[in-house]
Design a protein around this motif. Structure first.
Motif, PDB file in Angstrom:
ATOM      1  N   LEU A   1      13.318 -24.272   0.469  1.00  0.00           N
ATOM      2  CA  LEU A   1      13.835 -25.063   1.588  1.00  0.00           C
ATOM      3  C   LEU A   1      14.220 -26.460   1.125  1.00  0.00           C
ATOM      4  CD1 LEU A   1      11.448 -24.090   4.532  1.00  0.00           C
ATOM      5  CD2 LEU A   1      13.569 -23.002   3.784  1.00  0.00           C
ATOM      6  N   GLY A   2      13.375 -27.080   0.291  1.00  0.00           N
ATOM      7  CA  GLY A   2      13.689 -28.409  -0.210  1.00  0.00           C
ATOM      8  C   GLY A   2      14.925 -28.421  -1.095  1.00  0.00           C
ATOM      9  N   THR A   3      15.085 -27.358  -1.884  1.00  0.00           N
ATOM     10  CA  THR A   3      16.260 -27.263  -2.747  1.00  0.00           C
ATOM     11  C   THR A   3      17.542 -27.225  -1.936  1.00  0.00           C
ATOM     12  OG1 THR A   3      15.007 -26.105  -4.471  1.00  0.00           O
ATOM     13  CG2 THR A   3      17.413 -25.860  -4.502  1.00  0.00           C
ATOM     14  N   TRP A   4      17.525 -26.481  -0.831  1.00  0.00           N
ATOM     15  CA  TRP A   4      18.723 -26.415   0.001  1.00  0.00           C
ATOM     16  C   TRP A   4      19.057 -27.778   0.611  1.00  0.00           C
ATOM     17  CZ3 TRP A   4      23.228 -25.601   1.118  1.00  0.00           C
ATOM     18  CH2 TRP A   4      23.761 -25.793   2.391  1.00  0.00           C
ATOM     19  N   ILE A   5      18.043 -28.495   1.103  1.00  0.00           N
ATOM     20  CA  ILE A   5      18.295 -29.811   1.688  1.00  0.00           C
ATOM     21  C   ILE A   5      18.894 -30.749   0.633  1.00  0.00           C
ATOM     22  CG2 ILE A   5      17.236 -31.854   2.700  1.00  0.00           C
ATOM     23  CD1 ILE A   5      17.398 -29.582   4.646  1.00  0.00           C
ATOM     24  N   VAL A   6      18.338 -30.730  -0.575  1.00  0.00           N
ATOM     25  CA  VAL A   6      18.825 -31.601  -1.638  1.00  0.00           C
ATOM     26  C   VAL A   6      20.249 -31.229  -2.043  1.00  0.00           C
ATOM     27  CG1 VAL A   6      18.505 -32.287  -4.042  1.00  0.00           C
ATOM     28  CG2 VAL A   6      16.532 -32.135  -2.518  1.00  0.00           C
ATOM     29  N   LEU A   7      20.504 -29.936  -2.256  1.00  0.00           N
ATOM     30  CA  LEU A   7      21.850 -29.506  -2.640  1.00  0.00           C
ATOM     31  C   LEU A   7      22.859 -29.843  -1.546  1.00  0.00           C
ATOM     32  CD1 LEU A   7      21.223 -26.032  -4.314  1.00  0.00           C
ATOM     33  CD2 LEU A   7      21.754 -28.206  -5.416  1.00  0.00           C
TER      34      LEU A   7
END
Length: 282
Positions: A25-31
């Motif tokens: 989930l954090g990776t998607w927000i960052v990307l």
């Protein structure tokens, strides 16, 4: 109903203690922030035509980074990259149940398989909606900061436009999440499920659409594939001219895309619950 709620709460308890869940989930927000705002802002601020901004004019770049454009911008990466990450999440959630032996334990000691599967589907649905809302709020905040720094309008998108963007994002990511959940159950493990899912999202559908461009008889099929419908729904949100994000298409209309994705969501959810209910755990 009590058992279904209990199963949903148990699934939430498992997910929130699982590092991989938060990493995805954090990776998607960052990307989402990197591709939608960071690269575009660097290209705008330096006046250079960066590859990541597709060489778009500075005026277009600035327009895309303002709060009014959030419903359009934050859905553009969901068709392919966001969808791929959520497919991985769905595959891990169901596939790990086999790899860790938790499905076998729950099914032999707990409530019925149908309620356990239904709790998993409901938990994933809540996660998807929460992620979309979080991304919308974060993007709006970043866009407001950029608008303030550049002395531009901070006008927010209309309520109808915002709801449409949130619904679009929830439908796209929900479909990919359930697709991953089905693959996880079919593969009975996370590793193979993740690999198969990513190959389909990133490679197979693009190849099939390429074949359809030179072999028209299969176009009726490729025009209604999951990625095509997701890309078309994201494409229907575009109002600002410029180069589209990879995976964003204009093949289907918005109503047709919604219908196709809704069918996929129902089929994937029913297939996952049916497979968990009917298949042996061994």
């Amino acid at each position: 109903m009590t058992d279904l709620i209990a199963c949903t709460r148990a699934e939430f308890a498992r997910l929130r203690r699982w590092p991989a869940f938060w990493i995805i989930l954090g990776t998607w927000i960052v990307l989402n922030l990197v591709f939608a705002y960071l690269f575009n802002y660097l290209a705008y601020a330096t006046g250079s035509s960066m590859r990541m901004s597709n060489g778009q004019p500075r005026a277009i770049l600035l327009q895309q980074m303002l709060p009014a454009a959030v419903p359009e911008v934050f859905t553009q990466g969901m068709a392919m990259f966001g969808g791929a990450l959520m497919l991985v999440l769905g595959a891990l959630v169901t596939g790990s149940g086999y790899g860790w032996g938790t499905w076998k334990t729950v099914f032999t000691q707990g409530p019925s398989r149908a309620r356990v599967a239904g709790g998993t589907v409901l938990a994933l649905a809540v996660v998807v909606v929460a992620l979309v809302l979080t991304a919308f709020v974060v993007d709006t905040g970043v866009a407001a900061i950029i608008g303030t720094v550049q002395h531009q309008s901070l006008a927010l998108p209309g309520a109808g436009r915002s709801l449409l963007g949130i619904l679009t994002g929830a439908v796209i990511l929900g479909m990919w999440t359930l697709a991953g959940a089905v693959i996880g159950v079919l593969a009975r493990g996370p590793a193979l499920a993740v690999g198969l899912g990513l190959v389909w999202v990133l490679v197979v559908e693009n190849l099939l659409r390429g074949v359809a461009s030179i072999f028209a008889p299969i176009r009726a099929i490729t025009d209604h594939l999951p990625g095509t419908a997701a890309g078309s729904l994201a494409g229907a949100m575009r109002t600002i001219s410029g180069e589209p994000t990879p995976g964003v298409l204009d093949i289907l209309s918005r109503p047709a895309s919604f219908v196709v994705l809704a069918v996929y969501i129902v089929v994937f959810a029913v297939a996952m619950m049916w497979l968990l209910h009917r298949r042996d755990m061994a």
